[in-house]
Design an enzyme around this catalytic site. Structure first.
Site, PDB file in Angstrom:
ATOM      1  CG  ASP A 548      -2.514  -8.871  -7.209  1.00  0.00           C
ATOM      2  OD1 ASP A 548      -3.074  -8.547  -6.145  1.00  0.00           O
ATOM      3  OD2 ASP A 548      -2.645  -8.228  -8.264  1.00  0.00           O
ATOM      4  CG  LEU A 549       1.075  -7.567  -1.937  1.00  0.00           C
ATOM      5  CD1 LEU A 549       1.478  -6.323  -1.162  1.00  0.00           C
ATOM      6  CD2 LEU A 549       1.747  -8.791  -1.348  1.00  0.00           C
ATOM      7  CG  ASP A 591      -1.714  -4.888  -5.068  1.00  0.00           C
ATOM      8  OD1 ASP A 591      -1.682  -4.741  -6.315  1.00  0.00           O
ATOM      9  OD2 ASP A 591      -2.692  -5.348  -4.470  1.00  0.00           O
TER      10      ASP A 591
END
Length: 939
Positions: A548-549, A591
């Site tokens: 997860d960015l 993301d």
């Protein structure tokens, strides 16, 4: 008068006999003559009785031959195409012949002459011959029926000489039996006469010379009579043979539907015209008599287009240039043109070879010509059809040599039909496997092996003569003859190159993220499931990463969505560089990314994950003069034999990733089964497991919101079914609070089933209070991949006796596109049973219109984001108008969502939108409290 003959004989033999002696001789002669006459009368009666006794037998044999000959000629007429194929007529003729044949053994029948037929004597050679004749008759009938079955098509085969030989044997056996009957009658007659003469000889043994002379004279007379009888018998036999041949000829002409005629060439006079001739030309006796010159009269009756050729054919025949006359022409008969075949041969010629007299036969070919013309027209239509269709068609002989190519086949193979004729199929139709490039078994060989229709065994490429390659689908079918033999193969194939390309493109789109080109969540789940099976079978160990960015939302909000998309593409390339070629990197949504490290233990996986963290933490994203720092949080889960399923794996990786975020981000968190290293803040994620508990205890409840017609007030009301969750504290929770978790953890499909079951169970209660209504039920993307949902829905409809046409299922556009094949199949199957379908949130996707034509739906629900500001935003107004117009063209009703005020409603009415849903129509209320709302629409 016998006395006078006797006196003449006596006087000529013994002229010196005395008067007394003469008187005694005369008295003795008188007594002997009286005795002789009495004896002769008795034995003559017996002799004549033998003739009378055996006459019906002879007539019966002639009747057998007549009916059998007629049946044989009728069959030959069928085979030559001059008779309609009617096996019943042949069978009736054989039945008549068999009845007369049986009468020879049992008696009881009457011949055609009305004579009673008595059975032949038991143990008689005649009776044995009659039995052999019946056996031959049965064999002839059996072969005739076989012959009819094999040669029912006209002119398809030559005559069967074996059957002809059998027929000849039958005729010979019949004639032999007839001769034997006649000979027996005559011999019996002679036997009785010889007895009479012997008696007379005994009476006159002691008589005078006159008696001897009388006996001698009568014996000589008897011999003369025998000679006369033999001559009469020979004459009768010859006459009977002549009558039989004449009858055969007449029967043959009748069976052949021919009419005999004879004419004089110099005068043109028609000397003889048979009944068939008059029948074929539709002439009566008066009209036949009125014909002055046969050939001129015929030319005048012929079709104008045939007259010149007919005249020329007559001249060549009459001058002796042509040995026979054979001409098919059209003759005007009974108001229409008939096709008649005229044949003739010369009977008499002069010294110069010119024909003086000729005879012939005329045959009606009208029906046959009509059949041939119809067949020619049908063949022409077939040729035109084959030339006009887009599929390639190739036909071959049994050896695989090309006989025919249509234009489409010429284009695809690169061969012209004239050049391909005679070539082998494998030379012209060169096909290989699309995946391996290896040659594929010839369709001809495959078809001949199976002796049935065969289809392509694998994705196939056709290599054209010019070097082009076409993806094709083909079907090969054998050409069967009536006897079952294969006369060749017909190959039909079509170009599916574009369809195959679109299929591959759709397959790629269905399994890949359109922005980054990485595999999507669905395909990643499939690969993860495969890896888990490998682990269970072989014990191999894999590693699952959930990424997860960090700070992605900041880039999106600060620099815009274009910058966010560019960042995701850039990050994808960086992450791809950190994994091995056989590993899988997927964008799971937003993301979030997933990585499957196949054959990678936990320690090595931690190293790869850490290198990803280091790379992204040091990377700077540049956009329009701005620089952004990006981080990533990674959850790691070992994939081993203890894992239950992919849902559990993804849940564990998700929990570990959020634990990494809670621990300070930019780090790797390994999932531990005891949860010792997980952040307490992740209890909210784990609470998703409570949804199963709520479902088991039926803590969900149903609401309904009205969907009203805008222009057609007679249209039925719609009710959309909405789901809510009753919390432990008694609060009503909206779908947004639990549906994302339910979809993430695979619980949504079970919730959908509960909604379907509960709604259909309450259907009749709702319709009682509301009236005619269409119930709309939402289906999630998880449900579309449930193979058993279709059977579940049909079962619930049947149990609750709900009319399928009053149920409408709503599927979101994104869910339908993500599961296009399953969605299309599910929709088509339920629509066959009467259910309706609506495509929800239409317009929110990137390719809405391109996918719309692939989904058989009844309603389009226009996404509320376009409807909400419809009155003030011209772009939204144009979008709604465009969606509504497409729906009208495709025959799909449109429904506008988020209709919050009367102004929006009026604008939708002006655009022609069919239905509206929103607070301006009615708010959601519990399903059990629903009542038909009073809706007043502005005109």
């Amino acid at each position: 008068m016998p006395g006078s003959r006797l006196q003449h004989a006596a006087s000529s033999t013994t002229p010196a006999i005395s008067t007394s002696r003469l008187r005694n001789l005369l008295l003795g002669a008188f007594i002997a003559t009286a005795t002789l006459l009495g004896s002769l009368g008795i034995f003559y009666y017996q002799a004549e009785r033998q003739i009378t006794y055996h006459a019906p037998h002879q007539h019966a044999i002639l009747d057998i031959v007549q009916y059998t000959t007629l049946a044989n000629l009728w069959l030959e007429g069928i085979i030559k195409g001059d008779k309609h194929a009617d096996i019943n007529t042949i069978r009736e003729l054989f039945d008549e012949a068999e009845e007369y044949a049986t009468a020879l053994l049992k008696g009881g029948e009457q011949s055609d002459e009305g004579e009673q037929i008595l059975a032949l004597e038991p143990a008689s050679p005649l009776r044995q011959q009659a039995g052999e004749l019946i056996k031959l008759l049965g064999s002839l009938r059996h072969q005739s029926e076989q012959r009819f079955a094999a040669y029912v098509l006209p002119d398809s085969h030559p005559l069967d000489h074996d059957t002809d030989n059998l027929f000849s044997s039958f005729i010979a056996s019949a004639e032999k039996l007839k001769d034997a009957v006649e000979e027996k009658a005559l011999l019996a007659r002679l036997r009785f006469k010889h007895i009479a003469w012997n008696i007379m000889g005994g009476l006159f043994t002691c008589a005078l010379l006159v008696s001897f002379l009388i006996v001698r004279f009568e014996r000589q007379r008897g011999q003369d009579l025998l000679a006369l009888q033999r001559a009469a018998r020979e004459s009768d036999v010859q006459s009977e043979a002549l009558r039989d041949r004449t009858q055969r000829l007449n029967l043959a002409l009748e069976a052949a539907q021919g009419g005999v005629y004879e004419y004089s060439v110099p005068t043109g006079q028609l000397d003889y015209a048979g009944e068939g001739f008059a029948k074929h030309l539709s002439l009566d006796d008066t009209q036949l008599t009125d014909i002055q010159h046969y050939t001129r009269w015929l030319e005048e009756r012929a079709h104008p287009d045939d007259r010149a050729s007919l005249h020329q054919a007559f001249e060549k025949f009459h001058l002796g240039v042509e040995g026979k006359f054979n001409f098919l022409c059209r003759i005007y008969r009974q108001g229409q043109w008939a096709y008649l075949q005229f044949r003739a041969r010369a009977l008499e010629k002069n010294t110069r070879g010119h024909v003086l007299r000729a005879n012939g036969v005329v045959t009606d070919r009208t029906e046959r010509m009509r059949f041939e013309n119809a067949l020619s027209e049908e063949k022409e239509r077939l040729q035109v059809t084959l030339h006009s269709i887009g599929d390639g068609v190739i036909s071959t002989d049994p050896k695989g040599c090309i006989e025919y190519l249509n234009p489409a086949a010429e284009r695809l193979t690169g061969w012209e039909a004239s050049k391909a004729a005679g070539e082998s199929l494998s030379t012209v139709f060169n096909i290989v496997d699309e995946d391996s490039g290896k040659p594929i078994q010839s369709p001809l060989e495959h078809c001949l092996e199976q002796k049935n229709v065969v289809q392509l065994p694998a994705p196939t490429l056709l290599l054209a003569d010019g070097g082009e390659e076409y993806a094709i689908q083909y079907t090969a079918a054998p050409i069967h003859a009536p006897d079952g033999a294969i006369h060749g193969v017909v190959l039909v194939f079509k170009d599916v190159t574009e369809a195959r390309r679109m299929e591959q493109e759709l397959s790629y789109q269905a399994t890949h993220d359109p922005l980054t080109g990485l595999v999507n969540r669905k395909e990643f789940g499939h690969r993860l499931h495969t890896a888990l099976n490998i682990t269970r079978e072989s014990g191999a160990v894999h590693t699952l990463l959930f990424l997860d960015l960090d700070q992605f939302k900041l880039v999106n909000d600060t620099a815009g969505h274009l910058a966010g998309d560019a960042l995701l593409q850039e990050i994808s390339k960086l992450l791809q560089s950190k994994i091995r070629t056989h590993d899988t990197l997927a964008r799971l949504g937003g993301d979030e990314f997933g990585v499957l490290l196949e054959g990678c233990p936990r320690e090595k996986g931690q190293g790869i994950a850490q290198s990803m963290v280091t790379t992204l933490r040091s990377h700077r994203f540049e956009w329009e003069g701005k620089s952004f720092g990006i981080g990533v949080s990674i959850g790691l889960v070992p994939v081993n034999g203890d894992t239950l399923d992919t849902v559990e794996l993804m849940s564990q990786a998700d929990v570990a990733c959020y634990a990494a975020k809670d621990a300070g981000r930019n780090r790797v968190q390994v999932y531990e089964s005891d949860g010792s290293e997980l952040s307490p803040g992740h209890n909210e994620i784990l609470r998703a497991t409570e949804l199963s508990h709520h479902l088991e205890n039926e803590r969900f409840c149903l609401y309904a919101q009205a969907i009203a017609p805008l222009n057609d007030v007679q249209a039925p009301l719609h009710l959309e079914i909405l789901v809510r969750l009753l919390s432990d504290e008694g609060d009503i929770l909206s779908p947004a609070s639990f549906i994302p978790a339910a979809e993430r953890f695979g619980i949504m499909a079970a919730i959908d089933r509960w909604i379907i079951k509960t709604t259909l169970a309450q259907f009749h209660a709702v319709t009682t209070s509301v009236g005619e209504v269409i119930i709309a039920i939402n289906l999630s993307g998880n449900s579309l991949t449930d193979d058993d949902l279709l059977d579940f829905v049909l079962k619930q409809l049947a149990i609750n006796k709900v009319p399928p046409e009053q149920i409408c299922f709503e599927i979101t556009e994104t869910a339908a596109i993500a599961n296009l094949n399953q969605a299309s199949h599910f929709i088509r199957q339920l629509r066959r049973h009467g259910c309706r379908f609506a495509l929800d949130d239409f317009g929110s996707g990137l390719s809405s219109f391109s996918y719309l034509k692939n989904l058989p739906i009844d309603y389009l629900k226009i996404d509320g984001s376009f409807v909400r500001d419809l009155v003030d935003d011209p772009i939204d107004h144009a979008m709604v108008a465009a969606i509504n117009q497409v729906g009208k063209i495709m025959g799909i009703k449109t429904i506008a969502e988020w209709v919050e005020n009367p102004e929006t409603m009026r604008a939708l009415q002006e655009l022609g939108v069919d239905y509206a849903q929103g607070y301006a129509i009615g708010k959601p209320v519990p399903l059990e409290e629903i009542r038909r709302p009073a809706i007043q629409l502005a005109s």
